[in-house]
Write a protein that holds these residues in place. Sequence first.
Motif, short mmCIF file in Angstrom:
data_model
loop_
_atom_site.label_atom_id
_atom_site.label_comp_id
_atom_site.label_asym_id
_atom_site.label_seq_id
_atom_site.Cartn_x
_atom_site.Cartn_y
_atom_site.Cartn_z
N LEU A 19 11.45 4.80 12.34
CA LEU A 19 10.64 5.70 11.52
C LEU A 19 9.39 4.92 11.13
O LEU A 19 9.42 4.12 10.20
N PRO A 20 8.27 5.12 11.82
CA PRO A 20 7.07 4.32 11.54
C PRO A 20 6.56 4.50 10.11
O PRO A 20 6.18 3.55 9.47
N ILE A 21 6.55 5.74 9.65
CA ILE A 21 6.18 6.01 8.27
C ILE A 21 6.75 7.37 7.89
O ILE A 21 6.67 8.34 8.66
N VAL A 22 7.35 7.43 6.72
CA VAL A 22 7.97 8.67 6.27
C VAL A 22 8.14 8.56 4.76
O VAL A 22 8.21 7.45 4.20
N LYS A 23 8.15 9.69 4.08
CA LYS A 23 8.45 9.67 2.66
C LYS A 23 9.82 9.02 2.44
O LYS A 23 10.80 9.38 3.10
N LYS A 24 9.89 8.06 1.53
CA LYS A 24 11.14 7.33 1.33
C LYS A 24 12.28 8.27 0.95
O LYS A 24 13.44 8.04 1.33
N SER A 25 11.97 9.31 0.24
CA SER A 25 13.01 10.26 -0.17
C SER A 25 13.63 10.98 1.03
O SER A 25 14.75 11.50 0.93
N ARG A 26 12.94 11.00 2.17
CA ARG A 26 13.46 11.67 3.36
C ARG A 26 14.31 10.76 4.24
O ARG A 26 15.00 11.24 5.14
N THR A 27 14.24 9.45 4.02
CA THR A 27 14.92 8.53 4.93
C THR A 27 16.43 8.75 5.00
O THR A 27 16.99 8.71 6.11
N ILE A 84 0.83 -1.20 0.00
CA ILE A 84 0.00 0.00 0.00
C ILE A 84 0.87 1.25 0.00
O ILE A 84 0.60 2.22 -0.71
N ARG A 85 1.94 1.23 0.80
CA ARG A 85 2.74 2.43 0.96
C ARG A 85 3.69 2.68 -0.22
O ARG A 85 3.99 3.82 -0.53
N GLN A 86 4.16 1.63 -0.86
CA GLN A 86 5.15 1.82 -1.91
C GLN A 86 4.65 2.70 -3.05
O GLN A 86 5.36 3.63 -3.47
N PRO A 87 3.43 2.48 -3.58
CA PRO A 87 2.96 3.38 -4.65
C PRO A 87 2.81 4.83 -4.18
O PRO A 87 2.89 5.76 -5.00
N LEU A 88 2.60 5.03 -2.87
CA LEU A 88 2.44 6.39 -2.33
C LEU A 88 3.78 7.02 -1.98
O LEU A 88 3.82 8.19 -1.57
N GLY A 89 4.86 6.25 -2.10
CA GLY A 89 6.19 6.80 -1.81
C GLY A 89 6.55 6.82 -0.34
O GLY A 89 7.44 7.57 0.06
N TYR A 90 5.89 5.99 0.48
CA TYR A 90 6.16 5.96 1.91
C TYR A 90 6.88 4.67 2.29
O TYR A 90 6.77 3.65 1.61
N ALA A 91 7.61 4.72 3.39
CA ALA A 91 8.36 3.55 3.87
C ALA A 91 8.47 3.63 5.38
O ALA A 91 8.15 4.66 6.01
N ALA A 92 8.92 2.54 5.99
CA ALA A 92 9.20 2.47 7.42
C ALA A 92 10.64 2.00 7.60
O ALA A 92 11.17 1.27 6.77
N ALA A 93 11.27 2.45 8.68
CA ALA A 93 12.66 2.09 8.95
C ALA A 93 12.76 1.37 10.29
O ALA A 93 12.15 1.79 11.27
N TYR A 94 13.53 0.27 10.29
CA TYR A 94 13.75 -0.53 11.50
C TYR A 94 15.26 -0.64 11.73
O TYR A 94 16.06 -0.54 10.79
N ILE A 95 15.63 -0.88 12.97
CA ILE A 95 17.00 -1.24 13.29
C ILE A 95 17.02 -2.61 13.94
O ILE A 95 16.16 -2.92 14.77
N GLU A 96 17.95 -3.42 13.51
CA GLU A 96 18.18 -4.73 14.13
C GLU A 96 19.20 -4.54 15.24
O GLU A 96 20.31 -4.06 14.98
N SER A 97 18.82 -4.91 16.46
CA SER A 97 19.68 -4.65 17.62
C SER A 97 20.10 -5.95 18.27
O SER A 97 19.29 -6.88 18.41
N ALA A 98 21.36 -6.03 18.64
CA ALA A 98 21.85 -7.18 19.40
C ALA A 98 21.34 -7.05 20.82
O ALA A 98 21.26 -5.96 21.38
N GLY A 99 21.02 -8.17 21.44
CA GLY A 99 20.46 -8.13 22.79
C GLY A 99 18.95 -8.20 22.70
O GLY A 99 18.37 -8.59 21.70
N GLY A 100 18.28 -7.77 23.75
CA GLY A 100 16.83 -7.86 23.81
C GLY A 100 16.39 -9.21 24.32
O GLY A 100 17.17 -10.08 24.65
N SER A 101 15.09 -9.37 24.40
CA SER A 101 14.51 -10.59 24.96
C SER A 101 14.06 -11.52 23.85
O SER A 101 13.51 -11.10 22.84
N ALA A 102 14.28 -12.80 24.06
CA ALA A 102 13.85 -13.78 23.06
C ALA A 102 12.33 -13.84 22.95
O ALA A 102 11.80 -14.23 21.92
#
Length: 482
Positions: free
Chosen positions: A319-327, A290-308
């Motif tokens: 970045l939950p949602i942002v214009k991909k050009s701004r990332t 849905i977001r790709q045709p509108l030019g939006y994306a989300a950004a995640y980071i993979e982090s070491a540690g955390g709970s299983a």
Amino acid sequence: MSEPKRLHPVAAVVNALRQLKELIIPFLLFVVFGSSGTKWDHFYFYGSIAAVILVFVYGVLTWYRFTYRIEQGELRIEYGLIVRKKRYIPFERIQSLDLSEGILQRMFGLVKVKVETAGSGGMGLQDGEAVLTAITKQDAEEIHNYLVSIKRTDRLVHDEQEQEASENVLYKISIKELLMLASTSGGVGVVISAVMAFVFQFEEFIPYEQIFDGVESFVQSGFVFVSFVVFAGFLLAWIIALFGTMLKYANFTVRKVDNDLVITRGLLEKRQFTIPLNRIQAVRISENLIRQPLGYAAAYIESAGGSALDHESSKVIILPIVKKSRTPDLLELYLTDYQFRNKLTPAPLRSYGRYLFKGWVLVLPFILAAIWFFRPWGYTALVLLAVSALWSFLNFKDAGWGIDNGMLTFRYRRIVKNTVFMRKNKVQSFSVKESFFQRKKKLATVEAIVKSGHGGSGGKVIDLEKKDAEAIYHWYSHEAAE
């Protein structure tokens, strides 16, 4: 805080509610179905009341036996009803303190603190190395300040107001972005799945014959009426998902505090995540259908540690949602080791045949079954061949890779289009695979794995040029590093 302290009494209620939540299905079966039309009605009624009372007594006793304190550079926790257990956590091992505020905590001005350590594997008290269910904000701030003083003895920590007033706010979600996020989150499927899962808990007691008769009568009501009811059902699920997403991500803010990223979000339940920059293993940009045709994306980071048991603590959305050009502009502010403007090398044109073949192999059994059992209408299933060809083309078009200044970038699509950025020193394993048919076309599949939580994550690109796969392997190998 060297003297043992107990959690706020609200923790007793939270513990009891947690137990009731785990017992809700057996409890409903016991009360609703066990007592219906029997002479044991009074037994079931009073037994249910006694069970609820026992659960709350258990919650109170668990709260009373739980103490915590800071002593000799350690967070010391003692708990247990019959067997007394002690857990000593050196502050040097603590990677982050994640704060959240549920409805009960917010009513009394309290917070929940989850302690994440290097190497914690979900074997702690609850879903982290240790969890303080309900403590005052002042006590939480003291623990945080003590942690900071241990790790950064060369400077004092500012309070929360000073941090908010500083120019370290890197991203804050806008109302427009929040509405776009909620509208395109795909939460409708989650809502419907949750309803179905709840219904199937009682499948032994569901009168299927009556339901099928009712469905048959309903279908006979007319195509327009049935379509309207189905549309209304999906609309209701979409509205529920819309409000749920908005409540979850309201006030989403990313700040940089020293060498940490601090993420806060939530309206009814306020949560705070702290991610040390040196624990970031990879960055992932995701674009759903849905977001790709509108030019939006989300950004995640993979982090070491955390709970299983808490996937969210290892794969954190920044970045939950942002214009991909701004990332690139937003991420490069605080992830200075990464480059997000890389030129990627696509998969070779001759690999599209393999993408197309694999797509057709998946849909062909459904097409044949539809033609065999639902002739002549089953022939309409042939349209799946065109849909599969289009989908295979998208998978082929989105496949690509790039190497730039010690960083490996993979782009690929399954359902969601993903672009993964990995530093070479964070990649834990890299593999090149060739099947018999790939070898004939001089193609190969490459996969890179980084540490994420207590497992692995990363990316895999299928059917690249064999010489490109060998170039990536040579770049990653220790010989190339030397």
